[in-house]
Motif scaffolding. Structure first.
Motif, PDB file in Angstrom:
ATOM      1  N   LEU A 153      27.063  -5.972  -3.940  1.00  0.00           N
ATOM      2  CA  LEU A 153      25.695  -5.538  -4.219  1.00  0.00           C
ATOM      3  C   LEU A 153      25.544  -5.114  -5.668  1.00  0.00           C
ATOM      4  O   LEU A 153      24.557  -5.463  -6.319  1.00  0.00           O
ATOM      5  CB  LEU A 153      25.297  -4.387  -3.285  1.00  0.00           C
ATOM      6  CG  LEU A 153      23.874  -3.892  -3.426  1.00  0.00           C
ATOM      7  CD1 LEU A 153      23.289  -3.540  -2.069  1.00  0.00           C
ATOM      8  CD2 LEU A 153      23.781  -2.697  -4.335  1.00  0.00           C
ATOM      9  N   LEU A 154      26.513  -4.391  -6.192  1.00  0.00           N
ATOM     10  CA  LEU A 154      26.452  -3.971  -7.597  1.00  0.00           C
ATOM     11  C   LEU A 154      26.466  -5.183  -8.528  1.00  0.00           C
ATOM     12  O   LEU A 154      25.678  -5.271  -9.477  1.00  0.00           O
ATOM     13  CB  LEU A 154      27.615  -3.031  -7.923  1.00  0.00           C
ATOM     14  CG  LEU A 154      27.563  -1.661  -7.256  1.00  0.00           C
ATOM     15  CD1 LEU A 154      28.891  -0.933  -7.417  1.00  0.00           C
ATOM     16  CD2 LEU A 154      26.428  -0.830  -7.820  1.00  0.00           C
ATOM     17  N   ARG A 155      27.339  -6.134  -8.251  1.00  0.00           N
ATOM     18  CA  ARG A 155      27.419  -7.331  -9.093  1.00  0.00           C
ATOM     19  C   ARG A 155      26.156  -8.183  -8.969  1.00  0.00           C
ATOM     20  O   ARG A 155      25.664  -8.719  -9.957  1.00  0.00           O
ATOM     21  CB  ARG A 155      28.649  -8.140  -8.710  1.00  0.00           C
ATOM     22  CG  ARG A 155      29.931  -7.482  -9.155  1.00  0.00           C
ATOM     23  CD  ARG A 155      31.137  -8.289  -8.778  1.00  0.00           C
ATOM     24  NE  ARG A 155      32.325  -7.713  -9.382  1.00  0.00           N
ATOM     25  CZ  ARG A 155      33.543  -7.983  -8.972  1.00  0.00           C
ATOM     26  NH1 ARG A 155      33.740  -8.812  -7.975  1.00  0.00           N
ATOM     27  NH2 ARG A 155      34.570  -7.426  -9.559  1.00  0.00           N
ATOM     28  N   ALA A 156      25.634  -8.323  -7.753  1.00  0.00           N
ATOM     29  CA  ALA A 156      24.417  -9.118  -7.552  1.00  0.00           C
ATOM     30  C   ALA A 156      23.228  -8.472  -8.250  1.00  0.00           C
ATOM     31  O   ALA A 156      22.398  -9.166  -8.850  1.00  0.00           O
ATOM     32  CB  ALA A 156      24.139  -9.275  -6.058  1.00  0.00           C
ATOM     33  N   SER A 157      23.141  -7.159  -8.206  1.00  0.00           N
ATOM     34  CA  SER A 157      22.035  -6.459  -8.864  1.00  0.00           C
ATOM     35  C   SER A 157      22.067  -6.690 -10.369  1.00  0.00           C
ATOM     36  O   SER A 157      21.042  -6.941 -10.995  1.00  0.00           O
ATOM     37  CB  SER A 157      22.105  -4.962  -8.561  1.00  0.00           C
ATOM     38  OG  SER A 157      21.989  -4.740  -7.180  1.00  0.00           O
ATOM     39  N   ARG A 158      23.247  -6.606 -10.933  1.00  0.00           N
ATOM     40  CA  ARG A 158      23.395  -6.866 -12.365  1.00  0.00           C
ATOM     41  C   ARG A 158      23.021  -8.306 -12.693  1.00  0.00           C
ATOM     42  O   ARG A 158      22.315  -8.584 -13.665  1.00  0.00           O
ATOM     43  CB  ARG A 158      24.828  -6.577 -12.800  1.00  0.00           C
ATOM     44  CG  ARG A 158      25.056  -6.816 -14.275  1.00  0.00           C
ATOM     45  CD  ARG A 158      26.539  -6.678 -14.637  1.00  0.00           C
ATOM     46  NE  ARG A 158      26.736  -6.990 -16.034  1.00  0.00           N
ATOM     47  CZ  ARG A 158      26.825  -8.230 -16.521  1.00  0.00           C
ATOM     48  NH1 ARG A 158      26.727  -9.275 -15.718  1.00  0.00           N
ATOM     49  NH2 ARG A 158      26.998  -8.426 -17.820  1.00  0.00           N
ATOM     50  N   ALA A 159      23.476  -9.248 -11.866  1.00  0.00           N
ATOM     51  CA  ALA A 159      23.189 -10.662 -12.098  1.00  0.00           C
ATOM     52  C   ALA A 159      21.686 -10.942 -12.028  1.00  0.00           C
ATOM     53  O   ALA A 159      21.158 -11.711 -12.834  1.00  0.00           O
ATOM     54  CB  ALA A 159      23.937 -11.525 -11.083  1.00  0.00           C
ATOM     55  N   VAL A 160      20.990 -10.315 -11.091  1.00  0.00           N
ATOM     56  CA  VAL A 160      19.540 -10.496 -10.976  1.00  0.00           C
ATOM     57  C   VAL A 160      18.845  -9.937 -12.216  1.00  0.00           C
ATOM     58  O   VAL A 160      17.909 -10.543 -12.743  1.00  0.00           O
ATOM     59  CB  VAL A 160      19.002  -9.842  -9.685  1.00  0.00           C
ATOM     60  CG1 VAL A 160      17.492  -9.747  -9.699  1.00  0.00           C
ATOM     61  CG2 VAL A 160      19.481 -10.615  -8.465  1.00  0.00           C
ATOM     62  N   ALA A 161      19.289  -8.780 -12.685  1.00  0.00           N
ATOM     63  CA  ALA A 161      18.680  -8.178 -13.874  1.00  0.00           C
ATOM     64  C   ALA A 161      18.795  -9.121 -15.072  1.00  0.00           C
ATOM     65  O   ALA A 161      17.840  -9.298 -15.827  1.00  0.00           O
ATOM     66  CB  ALA A 161      19.345  -6.839 -14.190  1.00  0.00           C
ATOM     67  N   VAL A 162      19.950  -9.746 -15.229  1.00  0.00           N
ATOM     68  CA  VAL A 162      20.156 -10.664 -16.356  1.00  0.00           C
ATOM     69  C   VAL A 162      19.364 -11.953 -16.145  1.00  0.00           C
ATOM     70  O   VAL A 162      18.664 -12.416 -17.043  1.00  0.00           O
ATOM     71  CB  VAL A 162      21.666 -10.977 -16.529  1.00  0.00           C
ATOM     72  CG1 VAL A 162      21.883 -12.077 -17.547  1.00  0.00           C
ATOM     73  CG2 VAL A 162      22.414  -9.716 -16.920  1.00  0.00           C
ATOM     74  N   ALA A 163      19.446 -12.533 -14.953  1.00  0.00           N
ATOM     75  CA  ALA A 163      18.792 -13.822 -14.694  1.00  0.00           C
ATOM     76  C   ALA A 163      17.268 -13.732 -14.767  1.00  0.00           C
ATOM     77  O   ALA A 163      16.614 -14.634 -15.272  1.00  0.00           O
ATOM     78  CB  ALA A 163      19.217 -14.347 -13.327  1.00  0.00           C
ATOM     79  N   ARG A 208      20.037  -7.092 -20.091  1.00  0.00           N
ATOM     80  CA  ARG A 208      21.277  -7.711 -20.555  1.00  0.00           C
ATOM     81  C   ARG A 208      22.468  -7.304 -19.694  1.00  0.00           C
ATOM     82  O   ARG A 208      23.620  -7.540 -20.059  1.00  0.00           O
ATOM     83  CB  ARG A 208      21.525  -7.356 -22.019  1.00  0.00           C
ATOM     84  CG  ARG A 208      20.483  -8.012 -22.924  1.00  0.00           C
ATOM     85  CD  ARG A 208      20.793  -7.819 -24.373  1.00  0.00           C
ATOM     86  NE  ARG A 208      20.743  -6.388 -24.689  1.00  0.00           N
ATOM     87  CZ  ARG A 208      21.216  -5.864 -25.799  1.00  0.00           C
ATOM     88  NH1 ARG A 208      21.787  -6.629 -26.692  1.00  0.00           N
ATOM     89  NH2 ARG A 208      21.109  -4.587 -26.026  1.00  0.00           N
ATOM     90  N   GLY A 209      22.205  -6.663 -18.560  1.00  0.00           N
ATOM     91  CA  GLY A 209      23.266  -6.297 -17.633  1.00  0.00           C
ATOM     92  C   GLY A 209      23.913  -4.954 -17.905  1.00  0.00           C
ATOM     93  O   GLY A 209      24.770  -4.507 -17.158  1.00  0.00           O
ATOM     94  N   THR A 259      28.764  -3.133 -20.312  1.00  0.00           N
ATOM     95  CA  THR A 259      28.718  -4.455 -19.703  1.00  0.00           C
ATOM     96  C   THR A 259      28.114  -4.441 -18.303  1.00  0.00           C
ATOM     97  O   THR A 259      27.720  -5.499 -17.803  1.00  0.00           O
ATOM     98  CB  THR A 259      30.137  -5.039 -19.595  1.00  0.00           C
ATOM     99  OG1 THR A 259      30.897  -4.222 -18.708  1.00  0.00           O
ATOM    100  CG2 THR A 259      30.802  -5.113 -20.954  1.00  0.00           C
ATOM    101  N   GLY A 260      28.097  -3.281 -17.653  1.00  0.00           N
ATOM    102  CA  GLY A 260      27.643  -3.214 -16.266  1.00  0.00           C
ATOM    103  C   GLY A 260      28.696  -3.712 -15.300  1.00  0.00           C
ATOM    104  O   GLY A 260      28.443  -3.870 -14.106  1.00  0.00           O
ATOM    105  N   GLY A 261      29.898  -3.969 -15.809  1.00  0.00           N
ATOM    106  CA  GLY A 261      30.989  -4.454 -14.966  1.00  0.00           C
ATOM    107  C   GLY A 261      31.471  -3.380 -14.007  1.00  0.00           C
ATOM    108  O   GLY A 261      31.466  -2.202 -14.299  1.00  0.00           O
TER     109      GLY A 261
END
Length: 144
Positions: free
Chosen positions: A46-56, A116-117, A140-142
């Motif tokens: 969920l954390l990774r998907a949220s970051r990916a949506v923010a960037v995309a 930008r994540g 990085t939001g990693g």
């Protein structure tokens, strides 16, 4: 006419109950560990998907952490908007994870991913589930 059970019958029932408990107890304990592991993997996703949506989508996304649930929502001009959830995979109405029975989510209540994540404001954030802990890196939001 006899009433009651003999000592041998009672002993056999007690032995049978003991054997069943010996077999069943480890499986129940193992199930709790599996539930925790599954929730931990879902939280990380969920954390990774949220970051990916923010960037995309080039828009801020917030992750709201409560004891029983973690959910992802869009951010509006005034901050995180719980009324605007991110859609989940497979047509689910929102991206949400429930804590397994007996465990609770904790750490920072809100994580906001910028376009930008990166985290907004720029500070490392912490999310916990039971004894597990994740650090979301500010630049990085990693998820570490």
């Amino acid at each position: 006419m006899r009433r009651g059970f003999t000592l041998v019958e009672l002993t056999m029932v007690m032995v049978l109950i003991g054997v069943l408990a010996t077999v069943a107890a480890p499986r129940l304990l193992e199930r709790n560990a599996l539930d925790e592991h599954a929730a931990a993997q879902s939280l990380r996703g969920l954390l990774r998907a949220s970051r990916a949506v923010a960037v995309a989508q080039e828009r801020d996304v917030c992750v709201l952490v409560a004891a029983a649930t973690v959910r992802a929502v869009y951010a509006g001009p005034l901050g995180c908007d719980p009324a605007r959830p991110l859609a989940g995979a497979g047509g689910q109405p929102e991206l949400r994870i429930a804590a397994p029975t007996g465990l609770a989510f904790g750490g920072d209540a809100v994580l906001r991913f910028g376009t930008r994540g990166q985290l907004v404001p720029a500070a490392d954030r912490r999310v916990t589930l039971g004894t597990r802990q994740w650090i979301v890196e500010r630049r990085t939001g990693g998820v570490l």
